[in-house]
Scaffold this motif. Structure first.
Motif, PDB file in Angstrom:
ATOM      1  N   VAL A   3      -8.557   4.376   7.883  1.00 41.49           N
ATOM      2  CA  VAL A   3      -9.708   5.042   7.261  1.00 41.49           C
ATOM      3  C   VAL A   3      -9.788   6.492   7.734  1.00 41.49           C
ATOM      4  N   ALA A   4      -9.626   6.721   9.029  1.00 47.45           N
ATOM      5  CA  ALA A   4      -9.710   8.080   9.569  1.00 47.45           C
ATOM      6  C   ALA A   4      -8.594   8.964   9.011  1.00 47.45           C
ATOM      7  N   ASP A   5      -7.409   8.417   8.875  1.00 44.43           N
ATOM      8  CA  ASP A   5      -6.280   9.183   8.354  1.00 44.43           C
ATOM      9  C   ASP A   5      -6.525   9.580   6.898  1.00 44.43           C
ATOM     10  N   LEU A   6      -6.967   8.637   6.084  1.00 45.59           N
ATOM     11  CA  LEU A   6      -7.260   8.936   4.681  1.00 45.59           C
ATOM     12  C   LEU A   6      -8.432   9.905   4.566  1.00 45.59           C
TER      13      LEU A   6
ATOM     14  N   GLU B  14      -9.985   2.379  -1.788  1.00 46.14           N
ATOM     15  CA  GLU B  14      -8.611   2.867  -1.949  1.00 46.14           C
ATOM     16  C   GLU B  14      -7.638   2.155  -1.010  1.00 46.14           C
ATOM     17  N   LEU B  15      -8.106   1.819   0.172  1.00 47.75           N
ATOM     18  CA  LEU B  15      -7.254   1.135   1.148  1.00 47.75           C
ATOM     19  C   LEU B  15      -7.261  -0.382   0.984  1.00 47.75           C
ATOM     20  N   ASP B  16      -8.106  -0.896   0.098  1.00 47.91           N
ATOM     21  CA  ASP B  16      -8.285  -2.340  -0.068  1.00 47.91           C
ATOM     22  C   ASP B  16      -8.721  -2.952   1.265  1.00 47.91           C
TER      23      ASP B  16
ATOM     24  N   SER C 233      -3.705  -4.655   3.896  1.00 48.61           N
ATOM     25  CA  SER C 233      -2.997  -4.186   2.701  1.00 48.61           C
ATOM     26  C   SER C 233      -1.848  -3.264   3.104  1.00 48.61           C
ATOM     27  N   THR C 234      -0.945  -3.040   2.183  1.00 47.20           N
ATOM     28  CA  THR C 234       0.165  -2.120   2.420  1.00 47.20           C
ATOM     29  C   THR C 234      -0.347  -0.725   2.742  1.00 47.20           C
ATOM     30  N   ALA C 235      -1.390  -0.291   2.037  1.00 43.60           N
ATOM     31  CA  ALA C 235      -1.951   1.050   2.262  1.00 43.60           C
ATOM     32  C   ALA C 235      -2.483   1.192   3.686  1.00 43.60           C
ATOM     33  N   ILE C 236      -3.167   0.175   4.184  1.00 37.68           N
ATOM     34  CA  ILE C 236      -3.680   0.216   5.558  1.00 37.68           C
ATOM     35  C   ILE C 236      -2.520   0.235   6.537  1.00 37.68           C
ATOM     36  N   ASN C 237      -1.559  -0.644   6.336  1.00 40.96           N
ATOM     37  CA  ASN C 237      -0.416  -0.714   7.255  1.00 40.96           C
ATOM     38  C   ASN C 237       0.363   0.597   7.312  1.00 40.96           C
ATOM     39  N   GLN C 238       0.564   1.237   6.175  1.00 41.88           N
ATOM     40  CA  GLN C 238       1.296   2.502   6.155  1.00 41.88           C
ATOM     41  C   GLN C 238       0.555   3.580   6.945  1.00 41.88           C
ATOM     42  N   ARG C 239      -0.747   3.686   6.738  1.00 45.74           N
ATOM     43  CA  ARG C 239      -1.529   4.715   7.441  1.00 45.74           C
ATOM     44  C   ARG C 239      -1.689   4.392   8.921  1.00 45.74           C
ATOM     45  N   PHE C 240      -1.775   3.113   9.237  1.00 45.30           N
ATOM     46  CA  PHE C 240      -1.887   2.700  10.634  1.00 45.30           C
ATOM     47  C   PHE C 240      -0.583   2.951  11.390  1.00 45.30           C
TER      48      PHE C 240
ATOM     49  N   ASN D  22     -18.254  10.180  -0.488  1.00 49.00           N
ATOM     50  CA  ASN D  22     -18.576   8.761  -0.365  1.00 49.00           C
ATOM     51  C   ASN D  22     -17.462   8.051   0.402  1.00 49.00           C
ATOM     52  N   THR D  23     -17.725   7.702   1.641  1.00 46.98           N
ATOM     53  CA  THR D  23     -16.705   7.048   2.457  1.00 46.98           C
ATOM     54  C   THR D  23     -16.397   5.629   1.976  1.00 46.98           C
ATOM     55  N   GLN D  24     -17.271   5.036   1.190  1.00 42.44           N
ATOM     56  CA  GLN D  24     -16.988   3.706   0.639  1.00 42.44           C
ATOM     57  C   GLN D  24     -15.758   3.738  -0.264  1.00 42.44           C
ATOM     58  N   ASP D  25     -15.512   4.894  -0.888  1.00 35.80           N
ATOM     59  CA  ASP D  25     -14.322   5.047  -1.727  1.00 35.80           C
ATOM     60  C   ASP D  25     -13.046   4.891  -0.913  1.00 35.80           C
TER      61      ASP D  25
END
Length: 130
Positions: A71-74, A98-100, A4-11, A91-94
């Protein structure tokens, strides 16, 4: 696998990667989980304010995939300002939602949960809560 865009941005541009300097007003806690042989190692470092007993800073180090970095960044972003009780109910599942995060990468949230459990155990031993 497309992220997802959210994962790519944080990565691509993590904000919370690195070390923490702990001064006299803080105490540091660190948890390292995973194994290089399994392909991922996560270290979460926090600086807890001695007066407020809240996390003032959080950083991470990861050996692993882009999803684990995201995940670690968020996670570190969400930890700032939390107390021990709040972290214990986090809750880490959240984070995955959020990151899809794809189902095949949900182990990254489980690793984050394991790190939080280890870190909060050390924190609670140093400062028992009522």
């Amino acid at each position: 696998m497309a992220y997802s865009t959210a994962i790519n941005q944080r990565f691509m541009q993590p904000h919370f990667a690195g070390d923490i300097s702990v001064d006299a007003d803080h105490i540091g806690y660190m948890a390292t989980v995973g194994a290089q042989q399994q392909g991922v190692v996560l270290s979460v470092l926090v600086a807890v304010n001695l007066a407020t007993q809240q996390i003032d800073a959080a950083q991470f180090k990861v050996y692993g995939c882009g999803a684990c970095i995201a995940v670690a960044d968020l996670l570190c972003e969400r930890l700032i300002g939390l107390s021990l009780k709040q972290v214990q109910s986090f809750n880490t599942q959240d984070l995955g939602a959020e990151l899809d995060l794809p189902m095949v990468k949900m182990h990254c949230t489980w690793l984050a949960a394991e790190a939080l459990e280890k870190m909060t155990t050390d924190w609670q031993l140093a400062n028992p809560i009522d």
